[in-house]
Every structure is written in C-alpha cells, then in structure tokens.
Design a protein around this motif. Structure first.
Motif, PDB file in Angstrom:
ATOM      1  N   PHE A  51      15.547  46.195  37.715  1.00 13.66           N
ATOM      2  CA  PHE A  51      15.946  45.038  36.933  1.00 13.66           C
ATOM      3  C   PHE A  51      15.585  43.752  37.677  1.00 13.66           C
ATOM      4  O   PHE A  51      15.065  42.788  37.097  1.00 13.66           O
ATOM      5  CB  PHE A  51      17.445  45.114  36.664  1.00 13.66           C
ATOM      6  N   PHE A  52      15.829  43.748  38.981  1.00 13.45           N
ATOM      7  CA  PHE A  52      15.576  42.565  39.800  1.00 13.45           C
ATOM      8  C   PHE A  52      14.090  42.224  39.855  1.00 13.45           C
ATOM      9  O   PHE A  52      13.697  41.066  39.702  1.00 13.45           O
ATOM     10  CB  PHE A  52      16.118  42.795  41.209  1.00 13.45           C
ATOM     11  N   VAL A  53      13.243  43.233  40.078  1.00 17.81           N
ATOM     12  CA  VAL A  53      11.805  42.988  40.159  1.00 17.81           C
ATOM     13  C   VAL A  53      11.273  42.460  38.830  1.00 17.81           C
ATOM     14  O   VAL A  53      10.405  41.582  38.792  1.00 17.81           O
ATOM     15  CB  VAL A  53      11.055  44.271  40.577  1.00 17.81           C
ATOM     16  N   LYS A  54      11.796  42.976  37.730  1.00 17.72           N
ATOM     17  CA  LYS A  54      11.381  42.488  36.418  1.00 17.72           C
ATOM     18  C   LYS A  54      11.772  41.025  36.229  1.00 17.72           C
ATOM     19  O   LYS A  54      10.948  40.202  35.795  1.00 17.72           O
ATOM     20  CB  LYS A  54      12.024  43.361  35.321  1.00 17.72           C
ATOM     21  N   ILE A  55      13.016  40.690  36.566  1.00 20.78           N
ATOM     22  CA  ILE A  55      13.474  39.304  36.435  1.00 20.78           C
ATOM     23  C   ILE A  55      12.654  38.375  37.321  1.00 20.78           C
ATOM     24  O   ILE A  55      12.205  37.308  36.892  1.00 20.78           O
ATOM     25  CB  ILE A  55      14.976  39.195  36.782  1.00 20.78           C
ATOM     26  N   MET A  56      12.435  38.786  38.577  1.00 21.26           N
ATOM     27  CA  MET A  56      11.691  37.939  39.502  1.00 21.26           C
ATOM     28  C   MET A  56      10.231  37.808  39.073  1.00 21.26           C
ATOM     29  O   MET A  56       9.632  36.734  39.186  1.00 21.26           O
ATOM     30  CB  MET A  56      11.768  38.497  40.917  1.00 21.26           C
ATOM     31  N   GLY A  57       9.641  38.899  38.576  1.00 20.95           N
ATOM     32  CA  GLY A  57       8.264  38.839  38.109  1.00 20.95           C
ATOM     33  C   GLY A  57       8.103  37.855  36.970  1.00 20.95           C
ATOM     34  O   GLY A  57       7.157  37.041  36.953  1.00 20.95           O
ATOM     35  N   ASP A  58       9.019  37.910  36.001  1.00 16.16           N
ATOM     36  CA  ASP A  58       8.983  36.966  34.873  1.00 16.16           C
ATOM     37  C   ASP A  58       9.196  35.536  35.352  1.00 16.16           C
ATOM     38  O   ASP A  58       8.534  34.598  34.891  1.00 16.16           O
ATOM     39  CB  ASP A  58      10.061  37.327  33.850  1.00 16.16           C
ATOM     40  N   THR A  59      10.137  35.371  36.280  1.00 17.06           N
ATOM     41  CA  THR A  59      10.460  34.039  36.807  1.00 17.06           C
ATOM     42  C   THR A  59       9.262  33.435  37.533  1.00 17.06           C
ATOM     43  O   THR A  59       8.922  32.263  37.321  1.00 17.06           O
ATOM     44  CB  THR A  59      11.669  34.117  37.759  1.00 17.06           C
TER      45      THR A  59
ATOM     46  N   TYR B 218      15.017  50.503  27.149  1.00 18.01           N
ATOM     47  CA  TYR B 218      15.711  50.425  28.435  1.00 18.01           C
ATOM     48  C   TYR B 218      17.165  50.008  28.228  1.00 18.01           C
ATOM     49  O   TYR B 218      17.481  49.288  27.270  1.00 18.01           O
ATOM     50  CB  TYR B 218      15.035  49.408  29.358  1.00 18.01           C
ATOM     51  N   ASP B 219      18.028  50.441  29.158  1.00 18.24           N
ATOM     52  CA  ASP B 219      19.428  50.026  29.085  1.00 18.24           C
ATOM     53  C   ASP B 219      19.606  48.671  29.771  1.00 18.24           C
ATOM     54  O   ASP B 219      18.625  48.032  30.185  1.00 18.24           O
ATOM     55  CB  ASP B 219      20.356  51.087  29.685  1.00 18.24           C
ATOM     56  N   ALA B 220      20.866  48.232  29.947  1.00 19.90           N
ATOM     57  CA  ALA B 220      21.139  46.903  30.496  1.00 19.90           C
ATOM     58  C   ALA B 220      20.657  46.730  31.929  1.00 19.90           C
ATOM     59  O   ALA B 220      20.400  45.613  32.379  1.00 19.90           O
ATOM     60  CB  ALA B 220      22.640  46.607  30.414  1.00 19.90           C
TER      61      ALA B 220
ATOM     62  N   LEU C 229      17.926  48.232  33.033  1.00 27.05           N
ATOM     63  CA  LEU C 229      16.494  48.517  32.930  1.00 27.05           C
ATOM     64  C   LEU C 229      16.132  49.946  33.329  1.00 27.05           C
ATOM     65  O   LEU C 229      15.040  50.205  33.826  1.00 27.05           O
ATOM     66  CB  LEU C 229      15.669  47.512  33.741  1.00 27.05           C
ATOM     67  N   HIS C 230      17.041  50.870  33.105  1.00 29.14           N
ATOM     68  CA  HIS C 230      16.711  52.286  33.262  1.00 29.14           C
ATOM     69  C   HIS C 230      16.101  52.767  31.940  1.00 29.14           C
ATOM     70  O   HIS C 230      16.581  52.408  30.859  1.00 29.14           O
ATOM     71  CB  HIS C 230      17.962  53.105  33.584  1.00 29.14           C
ATOM     72  N   LEU C 231      15.063  53.569  32.036  1.00 28.62           N
ATOM     73  CA  LEU C 231      14.378  54.041  30.841  1.00 28.62           C
ATOM     74  C   LEU C 231      15.294  54.941  30.010  1.00 28.62           C
ATOM     75  O   LEU C 231      15.877  55.900  30.516  1.00 28.62           O
ATOM     76  CB  LEU C 231      13.112  54.816  31.226  1.00 28.62           C
ATOM     77  N   VAL C 232      15.419  54.634  28.722  1.00 24.64           N
ATOM     78  CA  VAL C 232      16.262  55.406  27.805  1.00 24.64           C
ATOM     79  C   VAL C 232      15.419  56.342  26.953  1.00 24.64           C
ATOM     80  O   VAL C 232      15.736  57.520  26.785  1.00 24.64           O
ATOM     81  CB  VAL C 232      17.078  54.456  26.895  1.00 24.64           C
ATOM     82  N   LYS C 233      14.315  55.806  26.446  1.00 21.43           N
ATOM     83  CA  LYS C 233      13.461  56.604  25.559  1.00 21.43           C
ATOM     84  C   LYS C 233      12.047  56.025  25.563  1.00 21.43           C
ATOM     85  O   LYS C 233      11.877  54.805  25.665  1.00 21.43           O
ATOM     86  CB  LYS C 233      14.028  56.601  24.135  1.00 21.43           C
ATOM     87  N   LEU C 234      11.057  56.903  25.434  1.00 24.09           N
ATOM     88  CA  LEU C 234       9.662  56.474  25.423  1.00 24.09           C
ATOM     89  C   LEU C 234       8.941  57.086  24.231  1.00 24.09           C
ATOM     90  O   LEU C 234       9.029  58.299  23.986  1.00 24.09           O
ATOM     91  CB  LEU C 234       8.965  56.894  26.725  1.00 24.09           C
TER      92      LEU C 234
ATOM     93  N   ALA D 289      20.434  51.383  24.189  1.00 26.60           N
ATOM     94  CA  ALA D 289      19.244  50.579  24.494  1.00 26.60           C
ATOM     95  C   ALA D 289      19.548  49.088  24.348  1.00 26.60           C
ATOM     96  O   ALA D 289      20.088  48.659  23.324  1.00 26.60           O
ATOM     97  CB  ALA D 289      18.100  50.965  23.578  1.00 26.60           C
ATOM     98  N   ASN D 290      19.200  48.323  25.368  1.00 29.57           N
ATOM     99  CA  ASN D 290      19.355  46.873  25.323  1.00 29.57           C
ATOM    100  C   ASN D 290      18.019  46.156  25.137  1.00 29.57           C
ATOM    101  O   ASN D 290      17.955  45.095  24.534  1.00 29.57           O
ATOM    102  CB  ASN D 290      19.998  46.358  26.614  1.00 29.57           C
ATOM    103  N   TYR D 291      16.963  46.767  25.686  1.00 29.65           N
ATOM    104  CA  TYR D 291      15.660  46.129  25.658  1.00 29.65           C
ATOM    105  C   TYR D 291      14.595  47.104  25.159  1.00 29.65           C
ATOM    106  O   TYR D 291      14.724  48.318  25.305  1.00 29.65           O
ATOM    107  CB  TYR D 291      15.268  45.642  27.053  1.00 29.65           C
ATOM    108  N   VAL D 292      13.519  46.529  24.589  1.00 33.06           N
ATOM    109  CA  VAL D 292      12.377  47.327  24.178  1.00 33.06           C
ATOM    110  C   VAL D 292      11.106  46.657  24.692  1.00 33.06           C
ATOM    111  O   VAL D 292      11.004  45.429  24.721  1.00 33.06           O
ATOM    112  CB  VAL D 292      12.307  47.488  22.638  1.00 33.06           C
TER     113      VAL D 292
END
Length: 307
Positions: free
Chosen positions: A128-136, A254-256, A258-263, A281-284
């Motif tokens: 989750f952190f790497v995703k947030i930092m990458g976007d930032t 992904y859940d809150a 950012l763990h993969l829920v379904k692909l 799922a929180n995110y797609v």
C-alpha cells in the motif's frame, strides 16, 4: 643527683608526646583546600554533555557547522517563538526545512542535474505504501526512479530509491501531495545534500483516486498507465470498450490494504463486460493483458447498485 633524674624524666615525656601527636596527625589527613575542590569540580563539569533542545538539534541537522555558527543570531530570530515549530512534543520538520529554505539558509537546487537518494520509512503495509508513494512522486514530477533497497522489519518498512533531478525534493510540496492520500510526514533526516529520509505516517492512508458512484457514468481516456478506481461504494460495474480498441481485459481487485482479492484476465478482445464487485474489494485496477497501447480510445464505466 635528684635534679638530673627529674630532667631525664621530663625529656622522656616530651619525646613521647611528640610521637603521639605525629600518629594522631597521620590518622586524620589534611583536608583538601578550596582550590583542590574547584579543580575536581571543573574536571567533572567538563565530562557532562550539554544537550540541545530538539528544535536546535533538528535545525543543525539540516545545516553544516559553518553555516549554523555564522547565522546563529539570525536563526534565533526566524525561529522565534520556538513553540510554533512543535506539534505537541514533536518538532515539525517540514516547517523547519521550509523556514530555512525561505530565508536562504538551505538550498534544494543543484547547479546541474544530480543523482540523489530518497528513503521512506513507515509502519504501514509495504504494498500500500509503495503504491501511495509511487503515485505521489509521479504527481510532483518524478517519473523515473530506481528502487535501490527495501527492508521490512517487525516495526517498520523502508523503501529507498535513486533518481536524477535538478533539485532535491521540497518537503512542503511532498507533504501537500501526501495529505491528499491521508498521509503525513512526521520526521525528516538529512544525511547529505543527496541523501534524505522521510518518516511517513499512513495510519489514515488511502489511494487518491476517483471513487465510483452508482448510476454515475465515467469515461476513462487513453493512458500509458493502468486505471485505478475506488469501488467501495458499488456492487456492479459494466465496462464498454470503444470499437477502436483491441482491449484484452486485465482487472484486479484489492482490499483496503492493497492485498489482491480477485484477478480477471481474458485472452480475447472484449467490447462489453459486466463485473460483480467482491464484498471486500476497495480498489480496482483496469489494464490490458498485453499492453495499454491496445486501448486507443475510451473505456466507458457504468457502475450500478450502491452499497
């Protein structure tokens, strides 16, 4: 004769008395003088380290010794009152850096593009952190960087990257962008001009992305990056692909944290698909199985059924 005996007796008593007094003096050594005491106390004081207040220590960590000593009086003025640079008991490192920068004491620009290192620390979920930092980082203009190290311990996660730029990261700009994702910089460490460490609080972290709402259509324009969306408010999602596209669906939930829920992966071109959103799922992430160059036109999203 009697006088001689009396004289010998008196002499014996005097000698005995002198010996007795010498023994008494040896039993009780002469007290040290005040001068000796002062010398001992002075030596003791020299061994005691006088610790600076946290704000002064933080200011010194961003400046070299020469710059600090030369501008000490000025620094005392611009950091007055000191209480305004604390958040409760914690030094507001972002405000310290910003104050030094605005007053010409700390320069973040290089004379030419330089390679430098950024280290990020947090106690939150690594993915989750790497995703947030990458976007930032992308949002503040850092598109190209290389991960040099990552380390996960029982108490924190550290992510280190190297990038080339004409300026070091401005903490205030980084802070403003991180706040959009519910995160905050709680400390900054500067090892050198080209090596900075940021400690990030992501207790209330979230992806700074569009949240889909039931019955509100959204059009996704062509992009080189996968589309991320918040689907926590809907139960179903219909995706219509333009006829100009050759879209091979790659859809990940992904859940809150950012763990993969379904692909979902489809090895055939799709024009119209309807998806049921998993409960947790929180995110797609919407992408293409092969390359996003296949999506030359829009994808139209039609969310339904609020939850």
């Amino acid at each position: 004769m009697v006088k001689i005996l009396i004289s010998l007796l008196l002499l014996h008593n005097i000698v005995y008395a002198d010996e007795f007094m010498n023994k008494e003096i040896q039993a009780y050594p002469t007290p040290q003088t005040n001068e000796d005491n002062i010398t001992m106390e002075g030596s003791f004081l020299e061994e005691v380290e006088i610790k600076e207040d946290p704000l002064t220590e933080k200011i010194k960590s961003f400046l070299n010794t020469q710059t600090y000593e030369k501008n000490k009086a000025f620094i005392n003025v611009i950091f007055d009152p000191k209480s305004s640079f604390y958040d409760n008991d914690r030094v507001n490192a972002v405000k310290v850096v910003q104050t030094l920068k605005e007053n010409g004491l700390l320069k973040l620009f290089f004379k030419s593009p330089q390679e430098f290192q950024l280290n990020f620390k947090t106690s939150g979920s690594p993915l989750f952190f790497v995703k947030i930092m990458g976007d930032t980082l992308r949002n503040i203009g850092y598109y190209r960087y290389v991960t040099t190290a990552s380390n996960l311990s029982s108490s924190e996660f550290t992510w280190s990257i190297k990038l080339t730029s004409e300026y070091a990261t401005d903490p205030l700009i980084l802070q403003q962008e991180l706040k959009k994702s519910g995160c905050e910089i709680i400390d900054i460490e500067r090892k050198s001009k080209k090596d900075w460490t940021y400690v990030i609080d992501m207790l209330h972290g979230k992806l700074n992305i569009k949240a889909l709402q039931a019955d509100k259509e959204l059009r996704l324009k062509r992009s080189l990056y996968a589309h991320w969306l918040n689907v926590s408010n809907i139960k179903k999602l219909r995706i219509v692909s333009s006829r100009r596209n050759s879209w091979y669906p790659y859809i990940a939930y992904y859940d809150a944290s950012l763990h993969l829920v379904k692909l979902i992966k489809r090895d055939k071109i799709s024009r119209d698909i309807t998806l049921k959103i998993p409960k947790n799922a929180n995110y797609v992430k919407i992408s293409d199985l092969y390359t996003l160059k296949n999506v030359r036109d829009e994808l139209t999203l039609k969310p339904t059924q609020a939850r």
